[in-house]
Design a protein around this motif. Structure first.
Motif, PDB file in Angstrom:
ATOM      1  N   HIS A 478      18.515  -6.824   2.005  1.00  0.00           N
ATOM      2  CA  HIS A 478      17.428  -6.159   2.636  1.00  0.00           C
ATOM      3  C   HIS A 478      16.941  -4.360   2.570  1.00  0.00           C
ATOM      4  CE1 HIS A 478      19.522  -9.911   5.040  1.00  0.00           C
ATOM      5  NE2 HIS A 478      18.436 -10.076   4.504  1.00  0.00           N
ATOM      6  N   GLU A 479      16.688  -4.209   0.993  1.00  0.00           N
ATOM      7  CA  GLU A 479      15.606  -3.036   0.391  1.00  0.00           C
ATOM      8  C   GLU A 479      14.529  -3.356   0.732  1.00  0.00           C
ATOM      9  OE1 GLU A 479      16.675  -2.215  -3.616  1.00  0.00           O
ATOM     10  OE2 GLU A 479      14.475  -1.512  -3.579  1.00  0.00           O
ATOM     11  N   SER A 480      14.090  -2.665   1.128  1.00  0.00           N
ATOM     12  CA  SER A 480      11.908  -2.377   2.087  1.00  0.00           C
ATOM     13  C   SER A 480      11.964  -3.830   2.963  1.00  0.00           C
ATOM     14  CB  SER A 480      11.582  -2.242   0.764  1.00  0.00           C
ATOM     15  OG  SER A 480      11.905  -1.506   0.446  1.00  0.00           O
ATOM     16  N   TYR A 481      13.051  -3.726   3.917  1.00  0.00           N
ATOM     17  CA  TYR A 481      13.062  -5.499   5.088  1.00  0.00           C
ATOM     18  C   TYR A 481      12.606  -4.728   5.870  1.00  0.00           C
ATOM     19  CZ  TYR A 481      14.028  -8.597   8.744  1.00  0.00           C
ATOM     20  OH  TYR A 481      14.154  -9.843   9.510  1.00  0.00           O
ATOM     21  N   PRO A 482      11.152  -5.068   5.925  1.00  0.00           N
ATOM     22  CA  PRO A 482       9.972  -5.153   6.609  1.00  0.00           C
ATOM     23  C   PRO A 482      10.606  -5.078   8.306  1.00  0.00           C
ATOM     24  CG  PRO A 482       9.513  -7.468   7.330  1.00  0.00           C
ATOM     25  CD  PRO A 482      10.393  -6.488   5.749  1.00  0.00           C
ATOM     26  N   THR A 483      10.364  -3.370   9.509  1.00  0.00           N
ATOM     27  CA  THR A 483      10.740  -3.257   9.932  1.00  0.00           C
ATOM     28  C   THR A 483       9.839  -3.468  11.409  1.00  0.00           C
ATOM     29  OG1 THR A 483       9.232  -0.887  10.539  1.00  0.00           O
ATOM     30  CG2 THR A 483      11.379  -0.526   9.518  1.00  0.00           C
ATOM     31  N   ALA A 484       8.982  -4.725  11.350  1.00  0.00           N
ATOM     32  CA  ALA A 484       8.668  -4.825  11.970  1.00  0.00           C
ATOM     33  C   ALA A 484       9.448  -5.969  12.233  1.00  0.00           C
ATOM     34  CB  ALA A 484       7.101  -5.607  11.486  1.00  0.00           C
ATOM     35  N   LEU A 485       9.980  -6.342  11.777  1.00  0.00           N
ATOM     36  CA  LEU A 485      10.958  -8.047  12.105  1.00  0.00           C
ATOM     37  C   LEU A 485      12.151  -7.575  12.766  1.00  0.00           C
ATOM     38  CD1 LEU A 485      10.055  -9.943   8.892  1.00  0.00           C
ATOM     39  CD2 LEU A 485       8.276  -9.736  11.402  1.00  0.00           C
ATOM     40  N   ASP A 486      13.108  -8.558  12.935  1.00  0.00           N
ATOM     41  CA  ASP A 486      14.433  -7.750  13.590  1.00  0.00           C
ATOM     42  C   ASP A 486      15.640  -8.767  12.602  1.00  0.00           C
ATOM     43  OD1 ASP A 486      14.404 -10.764  14.421  1.00  0.00           O
ATOM     44  OD2 ASP A 486      14.551  -9.983  16.907  1.00  0.00           O
TER      45      ASP A 486
ATOM     46  N   LEU B 150      14.873 -18.675   4.171  1.00  0.00           N
ATOM     47  CA  LEU B 150      14.310 -17.949   3.265  1.00  0.00           C
ATOM     48  C   LEU B 150      13.077 -17.485   4.550  1.00  0.00           C
ATOM     49  CD1 LEU B 150      15.681 -20.422   0.432  1.00  0.00           C
ATOM     50  CD2 LEU B 150      16.243 -17.571   1.029  1.00  0.00           C
ATOM     51  N   ILE B 151      12.789 -16.423   3.778  1.00  0.00           N
ATOM     52  CA  ILE B 151      11.681 -15.539   4.223  1.00  0.00           C
ATOM     53  C   ILE B 151      10.680 -15.047   3.048  1.00  0.00           C
ATOM     54  CG2 ILE B 151      11.870 -15.710   6.878  1.00  0.00           C
ATOM     55  CD1 ILE B 151      11.823 -12.419   6.982  1.00  0.00           C
ATOM     56  N   TYR B 152       9.589 -15.698   3.250  1.00  0.00           N
ATOM     57  CA  TYR B 152       8.479 -14.425   1.867  1.00  0.00           C
ATOM     58  C   TYR B 152       7.888 -13.407   3.142  1.00  0.00           C
ATOM     59  CZ  TYR B 152       6.369 -14.236  -2.232  1.00  0.00           C
ATOM     60  OH  TYR B 152       5.635 -14.216  -3.640  1.00  0.00           O
ATOM     61  N   VAL B 153       8.153 -12.327   2.835  1.00  0.00           N
ATOM     62  CA  VAL B 153       7.478 -11.363   3.739  1.00  0.00           C
ATOM     63  C   VAL B 153       6.551 -10.127   3.039  1.00  0.00           C
ATOM     64  CG1 VAL B 153       7.624 -12.187   5.770  1.00  0.00           C
ATOM     65  CG2 VAL B 153       9.306 -10.226   4.300  1.00  0.00           C
ATOM     66  N   ASP B 154       5.718  -9.209   2.915  1.00  0.00           N
ATOM     67  CA  ASP B 154       5.931  -8.211   3.103  1.00  0.00           C
ATOM     68  C   ASP B 154       6.606  -7.582   2.973  1.00  0.00           C
ATOM     69  OD1 ASP B 154       3.060  -8.667   1.726  1.00  0.00           O
ATOM     70  OD2 ASP B 154       2.219  -9.042   3.525  1.00  0.00           O
ATOM     71  N   GLU B 155       6.912  -6.559   1.852  1.00  0.00           N
ATOM     72  CA  GLU B 155       8.189  -5.534   2.460  1.00  0.00           C
ATOM     73  C   GLU B 155       7.255  -4.374   3.287  1.00  0.00           C
ATOM     74  OE1 GLU B 155       9.107  -3.747  -1.610  1.00  0.00           O
ATOM     75  OE2 GLU B 155       6.874  -2.740  -1.903  1.00  0.00           O
ATOM     76  N   GLU B 156       8.168  -3.526   3.537  1.00  0.00           N
ATOM     77  CA  GLU B 156       7.425  -2.062   4.841  1.00  0.00           C
ATOM     78  C   GLU B 156       7.279  -1.428   3.560  1.00  0.00           C
ATOM     79  OE1 GLU B 156       8.532  -1.867   7.468  1.00  0.00           O
ATOM     80  OE2 GLU B 156       7.839   0.235   7.869  1.00  0.00           O
ATOM     81  N   PRO B 157       6.179  -0.414   3.953  1.00  0.00           N
ATOM     82  CA  PRO B 157       5.094   0.187   2.894  1.00  0.00           C
ATOM     83  C   PRO B 157       5.743   0.995   2.563  1.00  0.00           C
ATOM     84  CG  PRO B 157       3.661  -0.694   4.819  1.00  0.00           C
ATOM     85  CD  PRO B 157       5.027  -1.082   4.767  1.00  0.00           C
ATOM     86  N   LYS B 158       5.720   1.806   1.462  1.00  0.00           N
ATOM     87  CA  LYS B 158       6.353   2.795   0.822  1.00  0.00           C
ATOM     88  C   LYS B 158       5.628   3.791   1.583  1.00  0.00           C
ATOM     89  CE  LYS B 158       9.246   1.392  -2.354  1.00  0.00           C
ATOM     90  NZ  LYS B 158       8.747  -0.526  -2.273  1.00  0.00           N
ATOM     91  N   PRO B 159       6.695   5.104   2.321  1.00  0.00           N
ATOM     92  CA  PRO B 159       6.120   6.633   2.329  1.00  0.00           C
ATOM     93  C   PRO B 159       5.310   6.533   1.558  1.00  0.00           C
ATOM     94  CG  PRO B 159       8.299   6.657   2.682  1.00  0.00           C
ATOM     95  CD  PRO B 159       7.860   4.952   2.584  1.00  0.00           C
ATOM     96  N   GLU B 160       3.957   7.337   1.325  1.00  0.00           N
ATOM     97  CA  GLU B 160       3.309   8.024   0.050  1.00  0.00           C
ATOM     98  C   GLU B 160       3.641   9.186  -0.132  1.00  0.00           C
ATOM     99  OE1 GLU B 160      -0.172   7.648  -1.687  1.00  0.00           O
ATOM    100  OE2 GLU B 160       0.324   5.138  -0.764  1.00  0.00           O
ATOM    101  N   PRO B 161       4.161   9.618  -1.205  1.00  0.00           N
ATOM    102  CA  PRO B 161       4.952  10.760  -1.307  1.00  0.00           C
ATOM    103  C   PRO B 161       3.895  12.201  -1.332  1.00  0.00           C
ATOM    104  CG  PRO B 161       4.449   9.909  -3.432  1.00  0.00           C
ATOM    105  CD  PRO B 161       3.617   8.677  -2.272  1.00  0.00           C
ATOM    106  N   GLU B 162       4.627  12.673  -0.645  1.00  0.00           N
ATOM    107  CA  GLU B 162       3.887  14.639  -0.091  1.00  0.00           C
ATOM    108  C   GLU B 162       3.486  15.137  -1.354  1.00  0.00           C
ATOM    109  OE1 GLU B 162       6.160  16.597   2.390  1.00  0.00           O
ATOM    110  OE2 GLU B 162       7.308  14.995   4.018  1.00  0.00           O
ATOM    111  N   PRO B 163       1.725  15.155  -0.973  1.00  0.00           N
ATOM    112  CA  PRO B 163       0.955  15.782  -2.096  1.00  0.00           C
ATOM    113  C   PRO B 163       1.863  17.254  -2.198  1.00  0.00           C
ATOM    114  CG  PRO B 163      -0.263  16.325  -0.356  1.00  0.00           C
ATOM    115  CD  PRO B 163       0.998  15.239   0.311  1.00  0.00           C
ATOM    116  N   LEU B 164       1.755  17.452  -4.175  1.00  0.00           N
ATOM    117  CA  LEU B 164       2.438  19.291  -3.791  1.00  0.00           C
ATOM    118  C   LEU B 164       1.985  20.290  -3.105  1.00  0.00           C
ATOM    119  CD1 LEU B 164       3.267  18.622  -7.826  1.00  0.00           C
ATOM    120  CD2 LEU B 164       4.561  19.236  -6.072  1.00  0.00           C
ATOM    121  N   GLU B 165       2.746  20.928  -2.597  1.00  0.00           N
ATOM    122  CA  GLU B 165       1.492  22.167  -1.684  1.00  0.00           C
ATOM    123  C   GLU B 165       0.996  23.132  -2.095  1.00  0.00           C
ATOM    124  OE1 GLU B 165       4.044  23.476   1.578  1.00  0.00           O
ATOM    125  OE2 GLU B 165       4.779  21.351   2.030  1.00  0.00           O
ATOM    126  N   GLU B 166       0.133  23.215  -2.295  1.00  0.00           N
ATOM    127  CA  GLU B 166      -0.445  24.410  -3.284  1.00  0.00           C
ATOM    128  C   GLU B 166       0.080  25.676  -2.659  1.00  0.00           C
ATOM    129  OE1 GLU B 166      -3.009  24.010  -6.023  1.00  0.00           O
ATOM    130  OE2 GLU B 166      -2.638  22.291  -5.719  1.00  0.00           O
TER     131      GLU B 166
END
Lengths: 503, 180
Positions: A478-486, B150-166
Motif C-alpha cells: 500500500h505504497e502512498s495509500y491515501p491517509t483519508a481512508l482506513d 479493489l479500489i482505484y483512488v488517488d494516492e496520498e499527495p507527495k510532500p513538496e520537496p523543501e526549497p533549497l535554503e538560500e
C-alpha cells in the motif's frame, strides 16, 4: 572427473565425431545500427556536467540530473559511435531475440529532449582527466572544462598472461560491446560457410565459463555447428552458482547444443600472429577451432581515474554519494568498488542493475537534489537466461563453512532451487528454472525477514505476498495509500463521526 | 497518480478480477473466447493469492522507484514520467527475466508467445488498462470486483520537496535571533 565432464572433453577432442553439420547460417549481416549523429564540429568548451560513458550508469545519471536541474549543460562523451544500447543485448541480437531496430536503450529523441550534447565516436574518447583544472582531454585534442564530472566507463575484458598468444589474432574475439559481438558474429558466419564448403563442422570455442562466456557461446551456437565453453575451474559462473546449480545448468546447456568442458582451459593459441585454428589445452592435447572468444574476465576501466590520481582499490573508491577522492569527480557503474553487504569485502559489482542504480544516485548527488538517495553496501542480484533456461542468483550462494550458514536445496527434473540462511534470515539463493515471483525472495533478503515466522513450506514453492505477516503485507502493498481512508477503505472522517455518534 | 489497492478484509477469493483482466487483455474482449481461443496470448496480470479464509488480489504497484525498470537491460520496461504508469514495450523485451526477479511483489511474468524466436518469453504486467504505453484507462479488475476489495483512488499527495535554503543574510540571522 564426472561422466558429463569426460563426455564433454571427449567431444572437444573429436573422439566422438559425428556427421558434418547441417546449420545454414545467413551469409551477410545487413544491420541498421543505432549510430549516433556525428559530433558537432565544435564541442562546447565548458559543460556544467560532463558524463564520460554512454551506457547504463551514464544515462541514469543524465536522467537524474535533468530531474533536478533543467538548465545546466550536460555533455556526454563515449568512444563508441552508437546511441546508448543495452550492452547485454549483444547476444540476443545474434540469436534473433531482438533486432537492430530495437537495440537502442532510449528512443531516438532522448538526447535532444533531455538537452544533452553528445560527443560519441573514437575521436571523442576521453584520454586524460585533470581534476585540479576540471579539464577533460579528448583523443582529437579537444579540451573541455567541466563543473562536475561523472566517470562511467564500465569494464574492459581481461585475459590472464597464462593464456598465451591470444592478442591480435583475427579470429579470437572478446565479447563486451557491440563491435566485439558484430566481429565475432561475422567471423563465425564466414567460418561456418568455409567449413561447410570443406565438408566439415564449424566450431567455436569460448575460453571462460562466466556469464559473458556462456552468453557468447549461447549466441554463437545458433550459427556454428559446435560451441564449446572451456573453464579452468570445476564450475561455471563459479562466483554466483553453487556446485549443484552449476551441474544442473551444464546439463541443460548440453541439451541445447553448448558443451561445457570444466577443469580445462587454453594454455596457448598456436602460431604467433594471423588467424589461429589450433590451441593447446591445459591438459596437454591440441584442438582445432574456427573462432575463439576470450571471455576469462573483466576488469574495471580505471585508467582515467588512476592517472588523475583518484584512490583506487579493487575499483575506483567512492563514498556514499559516489564521489571519488578527486574534487567534483564522481564514478558509477562497473568501475566502482562496492562494499559487500554480507561480508564487507570490497570489489566491483559489474551488473547492469547496479550501474543504473549508482548512475541515478550519482546524478542526483551531482545536481544537489534535496534528500538525494545515497549508495550503501550492496550485493549481487544476477538474472540471466540461456535459450529457454532461467537462472537467478542472489546474495550468498557459496557460504563459508563454520559461520552458521545453512543451505536447503530442492532438485526438480529440469529445475533447481537452493537457499542459504543464517539465523533464520535468507541470505541468498540459486534458482534454475524457478522464476515464479522470485522477486519476493529478494524482498525477504533486503528486509532481513525472519523466515521461521513465515509458512515453513514457503521455500519449497513459489513465494507469495501472503507469506508476510499482516502488518508487513499491508505496508508492502500500500505504497502512498491515501491517509483519508482506513484499511477497510472507509473515509476516516466518516468512520470517526460514526464512532462519536455511537458513543 | 491514481492507484489500485486491494483491501484484504473484503476480498472473497472470487477471482473475478483475474477473469476481467484476461478478458480486457484479449483481442476478442470476450471472456469465453479469451479462455478457450486466446489461452496462448491473453494473460491476466492480476493474481489472487490465498483461499476461502484469507485472500488478496495482487497486481503491479507502479512503484515510485520501480526496480523492474532499473534492472531492464533493453529499455523495454519504463515508467512514464508524466503518468507514473509502469509499462513494458514488448517489442523491445528480450525475455531475460530481470524484471521478474526484481519485482518485490512478483507482479511481472514472462510468457512465451506463439512463434517467439528461440522460445523467448516477454514480460507481461499490469498496464492500468490504458494503451499499454503509459496511459491510464479504466482498470477492468476494479470494475469487476463485487466486494469493494479493489479500489482505484488517488494516492496520498507527495510532500513538496523543501526549497533549497538560500544562505541567510546577516540581517535575517539577526532578525531570527531577536525573534527567538
Amino acid at each position: 572427473m564426472s561422466q558429463i565432464q569426460q563426455n564433454a572433453l571427449a567431444q572437444l577432442l573429436g573422439l566422438s565425431a559425428d556427421e558434418a553439420g547441417a546449420k545454414e547460417p545467413e551469409t551477410t549481416l545487413n544491420l541498421n545500427l543505432p549510430l549516433a549523429p556525428e559530433p558537432a564540429e565544435t564541442l562546447p568548451q565548458f559543460a556544467d556536467y560532463a558524463i564520460v560513458g554512454n551506457s547504463a550508469a551514464g544515462i541514469a545519471a543524465a536522467e537524474a540530473i535533468r530531474k533536478q536541474d533543467t538548465e545546466g549543460t550536460i555533455l556526454m562523451l563515449s568512444k563508441e559511435p552508437y546511441l546508448a544500447y543495452g550492452k547485454p543485448l549483444i547476444s540476443y541480437l545474434i540469436e534473433g531475440k531482438t533486432d537492430d531496430a530495437h537495440l537502442a536503450y532510449r528512443d531516438a529523441s532522448f538526447y535532444e529532449r533531455a538537452n544533452i550534447t553528445c560527443a560519441f565516436g573514437p575521436e571523442c574518447e576521453v584520454v586524460a582527466l585533470d581534476a585540479d583544472q576540471h579539464v577533460l582531454a579528448l583523443a582529437n585534442g579537444v579540451r573541455v572544462q567541466y563543473g562536475k564530472c561523472l566517470l562511467a566507463v564500465g569494464s574492459t575484458p581481461f585475459v590472464p598472461r597464462s593464456i598465451k598468444n591470444w592478442r591480435n589474432r583475427e579470429n579470437i574475439h572478446t565479447f563486451e560491446c557491440l563491435d566485439d559481438a558484430l566481429a565475432a558474429w561475422q567471423d563465425t558466419v564466414a567460418a561456418t560457410e568455409r567449413a561447410h564448403a570443406e565438408g566439415r563442422k564449424s566450431r567455436v570455442i569460448v575460453v571462460g565459463g562466466g556469464l559473458t562466456g556462456l552468453k557468447a557461446a549461447e549466441a554463437l551456437s545458433h550459427i556454428a555447428d559446435e560451441a564449446f565453453v572451456l573453464t579452468h575451474g570445476p564450475r561455471i559462473m563459479s562466483k554466483i552458482l553453487d556446485a549443484q546449480g552449476s551441474e544442473q545448468l551444464i546439463e541443460l546447456l548440453a541439451e541445447r547444443g553448448v558443451t561445457v568442458v570444466t577443469n580445462t582451459s587454453v594454455d596457448e593459441f598456436l602460431g604467433e600472429e594471423g588467424p589461429c585454428h589450433e590451441a593447446k589445452l591445459t591438459e596437454g592435447s591440441t584442438i582445432n577451432f574456427d573462432v575463439a572468444i576470450a571471455a576469462v574476465g573483466v576488469r574495471p576501466a580505471m585508467g582515467l581515474a588512476e592517472q588523475a590520481g583518484a584512490e583506487i582499490g579493487k575499483g575506483v573508491v567512492v563514498d556514499e554519494t559516489l564521489a571519488t577522492t578527486l574534487a567534483d569527480v564522481y564514478a558509477a557503474g562497473d568501475m566502482t568498488q562496492v562494499v559487500n553487504a554480507f561480508d564487507g569485502s570490497k570489489r566491483p559489482l559489474a551488473l547492469w542493475t547496479n550501474a543504473v542504480r549508482q548512475g541515478a544516485i550519482a546524478g542526483a548527488q551531482m545536481a544537489e537534489t534535496p534528500n538525494a538517495p545515497v549508495y550503501g553496501p550492496d550485493y549481487a542480484e544476477n538474472i540471466v537466461d540461456f535459450f529457454d533456461i532461467s537462472v537467478m542468483t542472489c546474495g550468498v550462494v557459496n557460504p563459508p563453512e563454520g559461520e552458521g550458514f545453512q543451505t536447503i536445496a530442492y532438485q526438480g527434473k529440469d529445475s533447481y532451487a537452493m537457499f542459504v540462511t543464517k539465523d533464520d534470515v535468507l541470505m541468498g539463493y540459486v534458482l534454475v528454472n524457478h522464476p515464479e515471483r522470485a522477486g519476493i525472495y529478494n524482498a525477504l533478503i533486503a528486509h532481513h525477514v525472519n523466515i521461521s515466522e513465515l509458512d515453513p513450506d514457503m521455500l519449497g514453492r513459489a513465494p507469495r505476498n501472503l507469506d508476510f505477516d499482516a502488518e508487513t503485507r499491508w505496508n508492502r502493498l500500500h505504497e502512498s495509500y491515501p491517509t483519508a481512508l482506513d484499511r477497510k477503505g472507509f473515509a476516516r472522517e466518516v468512520a470517526a463521526l460514526d464512532a462519536r455518534e455511537e458513543a | 497518480m491514481k492507484r489500485i489497492y486491494c483491501l484484504e478484509d473484503w476480498c472473497v477469493n472470487c477471482r473475478r478480477c483475474e477473469v476481467a483482466c484476461k478478458t480486457a487483455h484479449s483481442v476478442s474482449h470476450d471472456t469465453v473466447k479469451a479462455y478457450l481461443l486466446e489461452g496462448q496470448t491473453a494473460f491476466s496480470r492480476i493474481h489472487v493469492e490465498g483461499g476461502a479464509e484469507l485472500s488478496i488480489s495482487v497486481n503491479c504497484r507502479h512503484c515510485d522507484n520501480p526496480r523492474c525498470v532499473e534492472g531492464c537491460i533493453s529499455g523495454a520496461m519504463q515508467k512514464d514520467p508524466e503518468t507514473g504508469v509502469v509499462f513494458c514495450d514488448q517489442s523491445r523485451c528480450v525475455g531475460c527475466g530481470t524484471c521478474v526477479a526484481m519485482c518485490p511483489y512478483g507482479c511481472v511474468e514472462l510468457h512465451v508467445l506463439p512463434g517467439a524466436p528461440g522460445k523467448k518469453g516477454v514480460a507481461f504486467k499490469c498496464d492500468m488498462c490504458g494503451d499499454g504505453k503509459g496511459s491510464f484507462g479504466d482498470p477492468a479488475c476494479v470494475a469487476a470486483c463485487p466486494s469493494g476489495a479493489l479500489i482505484y483512488v488517488d494516492e496520498e499527495p507527495k510532500p513538496e520537496p523543501e526549497p533549497l535554503e538560500e544562505e541567510a543574510t546577516e540581517e535575517e540571522t539577526a532578525e531570527k535571533e531577536v525573534l527567538a
